[in-house]
Design an enzyme around this catalytic site. Structure first.
Site, PDB file in Angstrom:
ATOM      1  N   HIS A 298      12.002 -30.034  19.491  1.00  0.00           N
ATOM      2  CA  HIS A 298      12.672 -29.776  20.768  1.00  0.00           C
ATOM      3  C   HIS A 298      11.784 -29.050  21.757  1.00  0.00           C
ATOM      4  O   HIS A 298      12.236 -28.671  22.836  1.00  0.00           O
ATOM      5  CB  HIS A 298      13.964 -28.980  20.516  1.00  0.00           C
ATOM      6  CG  HIS A 298      14.937 -29.739  19.669  1.00  0.00           C
ATOM      7  ND1 HIS A 298      15.888 -30.590  20.187  1.00  0.00           N
ATOM      8  CD2 HIS A 298      15.059 -29.830  18.318  1.00  0.00           C
ATOM      9  CE1 HIS A 298      16.577 -31.146  19.201  1.00  0.00           C
ATOM     10  NE2 HIS A 298      16.081 -30.697  18.048  1.00  0.00           N
TER      11      HIS A 298
ATOM     12  N   SER B 169       0.837  -1.217   0.000  1.00  0.00           N
ATOM     13  CA  SER B 169       0.000   0.000   0.000  1.00  0.00           C
ATOM     14  C   SER B 169       0.864   1.257   0.000  1.00  0.00           C
ATOM     15  O   SER B 169       0.450   2.300  -0.486  1.00  0.00           O
ATOM     16  CB  SER B 169      -0.892   0.009   1.241  1.00  0.00           C
ATOM     17  OG  SER B 169      -0.086   0.090   2.406  1.00  0.00           O
TER      18      SER B 169
ATOM     19  N   LYS C 112      -5.364  -0.237  11.844  1.00  0.00           N
ATOM     20  CA  LYS C 112      -4.518   0.757  11.150  1.00  0.00           C
ATOM     21  C   LYS C 112      -5.143   2.140  11.274  1.00  0.00           C
ATOM     22  O   LYS C 112      -4.450   3.131  11.453  1.00  0.00           O
ATOM     23  CB  LYS C 112      -4.364   0.383   9.675  1.00  0.00           C
ATOM     24  CG  LYS C 112      -3.399  -0.765   9.439  1.00  0.00           C
ATOM     25  CD  LYS C 112      -3.163  -1.006   7.955  1.00  0.00           C
ATOM     26  CE  LYS C 112      -2.252  -2.194   7.760  1.00  0.00           C
ATOM     27  NZ  LYS C 112      -1.968  -2.505   6.370  1.00  0.00           N
TER      28      LYS C 112
ATOM     29  N   GLU D 245      -5.759 -14.446   7.819  1.00  0.00           N
ATOM     30  CA  GLU D 245      -6.325 -13.298   7.100  1.00  0.00           C
ATOM     31  C   GLU D 245      -7.430 -13.705   6.120  1.00  0.00           C
ATOM     32  O   GLU D 245      -8.406 -12.986   5.965  1.00  0.00           O
ATOM     33  CB  GLU D 245      -5.224 -12.552   6.350  1.00  0.00           C
ATOM     34  CG  GLU D 245      -4.280 -11.808   7.283  1.00  0.00           C
ATOM     35  CD  GLU D 245      -3.245 -11.004   6.529  1.00  0.00           C
ATOM     36  OE1 GLU D 245      -3.594  -9.994   5.912  1.00  0.00           O
ATOM     37  OE2 GLU D 245      -2.065 -11.410   6.539  1.00  0.00           O
TER      38      GLU D 245
HETATM   39  C1  F6R Z   1      -3.432  -7.488   3.944  1.00  0.00           C
HETATM   40  C2  F6R Z   1      -2.129  -7.987   4.320  1.00  0.00           C
HETATM   41  C3  F6R Z   1      -1.429  -7.351   5.475  1.00  0.00           C
HETATM   42  C4  F6R Z   1      -0.538  -6.209   4.981  1.00  0.00           C
HETATM   43  C5  F6R Z   1       0.124  -5.476   6.145  1.00  0.00           C
HETATM   44  C6  F6R Z   1       1.076  -4.387   5.694  1.00  0.00           C
HETATM   45  O1  F6R Z   1      -3.857  -8.121   2.769  1.00  0.00           O
HETATM   46  O2  F6R Z   1      -1.627  -8.877   3.723  1.00  0.00           O
HETATM   47  O3  F6R Z   1      -0.704  -8.342   6.159  1.00  0.00           O
HETATM   48  O4  F6R Z   1       0.446  -6.733   4.135  1.00  0.00           O
HETATM   49  O5  F6R Z   1      -0.850  -4.928   6.964  1.00  0.00           O
HETATM   50  O6  F6R Z   1       0.488  -3.562   4.733  1.00  0.00           O
HETATM   51  P1  F6R Z   1       1.284  -3.282   3.386  1.00  0.00           P
HETATM   52  O7  F6R Z   1       1.528  -4.621   2.791  1.00  0.00           O
HETATM   53  O8  F6R Z   1       0.405  -2.439   2.564  1.00  0.00           O
HETATM   54  O9  F6R Z   1       2.538  -2.603   3.805  1.00  0.00           O
END
Ligand code: F6R
Length: 361
Positions: free
Chosen positions: A255, A104, A347, A239
């Site tokens: 272990h 993103s 987030k 997820e």
């Molecule tokens: C959502 C996903 C999350 C994101 C993570 C970081 O599909 O896979 O695990 O990868 O929240 O976000 P980005 O990848 O956009 O940095």
């Protein structure tokens, strides 16, 4: 045929259960990988070979780094450290190279890693589809691989993996040769046709795995190199299917974790072993004995075998199998495999530019 199996073979039920068309993104994964294999950072990064690589990323965007590190561990004299978190560890200094991946481009931890890397004047490559990471990279002239937007990061593994392989190769670090990349692309292409929803459960390994796991909690164990993919299965189940999963690695789990399989809850778990041909005999023996010791306690056992000869093809094929298996698990459990509402809400509350005060920098 069970009613669950029928459900996984029913196009109308699949469409209802997958309103955002995640299945098309997964089916398109081979094309994603092929496109990704042609992407390069712009401008070209310096060609100097670094003494250490730090792959910074979170969640799905850390998975490319995990695969690169697993491939590199066997053949490179240089460590690839996957860093999940704010800032950067002290090993990221001097001539270190930082590969900062955020699909993103808005992930606070990765942005803070880039800030520290800029401050330390490190060689950086950014891999992103946009957001603040793209802006930061443009502002500082950081070589950037710009990815197509619109995917869920965890379903963009090809985009996050292949450009990292190319960027490392340009810096003199070959985690996978051209022929290994070509093999991996062929292997996922073949696998796609075998795992898509149109392929019936009777003849579809991912559907069969999901049906075997059913309502049980998957405990996914890999060997020394496939362990990174076992973790990826766990996060994909979490997820995509919104369900708990465990992961671990042999020999380490022999272990410690093995003792937990005496617990009363073991029967509610499903053991999944990620295997590959030509495992070192010691590892093959450990898989056999582990299965002998805990297989009966588990509610069920499945083995999933990697495809291909090269390390990259093997890891990618297992990861792709995990994507489809968790997708079918989502359908079986009646949850949308695409959206991640809690993750998004977290987030939102934490804030994209979450301050890195007091954390590792
Ligand atoms: C959502 C996903 C999350 C994101 C993570 C970081 O599909 O896979 O695990 O990868 O929240 O976000 P980005 O990848 O956009 O940095």
């Amino acid at each position: 045929m069970s009613s669950e199996a029928r459900r996984l073979d029913d196009p109308a039920a699949i469409k209802r259960g997958d309103p955002y068309d995640a299945r098309h993104v997964l089916a398109d994964f081979p094309r994603q990988c092929r496109t990704a294999a042609g992407l390069r950072p712009v401008p070209a990064p310096p060609a100097a070979r670094p003494p250490v690589v730090v792959a910074a990323g979170m969640g799905g965007s850390a998975a490319g780094g995990d695969v690169v590190a697993a491939c590199g561990a066997e053949r490179l004299p240089v460590p690839i450290v996957v860093h999940r978190g704010y800032g950067l560890p002290p090993v990221a200094s001097g001539r270190a190279m930082v590969v900062a991946s955020s699909y993103s481009g808005g992930t606070a931890e990765v942005l803070s890693a880039v800030d520290v890397a800029v401050e330390r004047r490190l060689a950086i490559v950014a891999i992103t589809s946009g957001g603040a990471l793209r802006e930061r990279a443009a502002r500082h002239g950081i070589p950037t691989v710009l990815l197509p937007a619109g995917l869920m990061p965890r379903m963009a593994l090809g985009y996050l993996l292949f450009p990292a392989i190319a960027a490392l190769r340009a810096a003199g670090l070959e985690v996978a040769g051209e022929s290994e990349v070509a093999e991996a692309l062929d292997v996922v292409e073949t696998l796609a046709t075998a795992l898509v929803p149109e392929r019936p459960a009777a003849d579809n390994e991912a559907k069969r795995l999901a049906l075997a796991i059913g309502d049980r909690l998957p405990a996914v164990y890999g060997g020394p190199t496939t362990g990174a993919i076992a973790y990826r299965w766990k996060t994909d189940v979490e997820e995509n299917a919104k369900a708990f999963a465990l992961s671990g690695v042999l020999p380490e789990m022999n272990h410690n974790t093995i003792e937990a399989w005496r617990a009363p809850g073991a029967g509610q778990m499903h053991l999944v072993l990620l295997r590959e041909q030509d495992e070192p005999p010691a590892i093959a023996r450990r898989f056999t004995v582990t299965r002998e010791l805990i297989g009966d306690a588990a509610g069920g056992v499945s083995e999933c075998w990697a495809r291909g000869r090269g390390r990259l093809a093997r890891l990618l094929s297992l990861a792709y199998m995990g994507q489809w298996t968790s997708y079918y698990l989502a359908l079986l459990r009646g949850v949308d495999p695409w959206t991640v509402p809690l993750l998004d809400e977290l987030k939102r509350r934490v804030g994209v530019e979450g301050a890195s005060d007091g954390v590792l920098d």
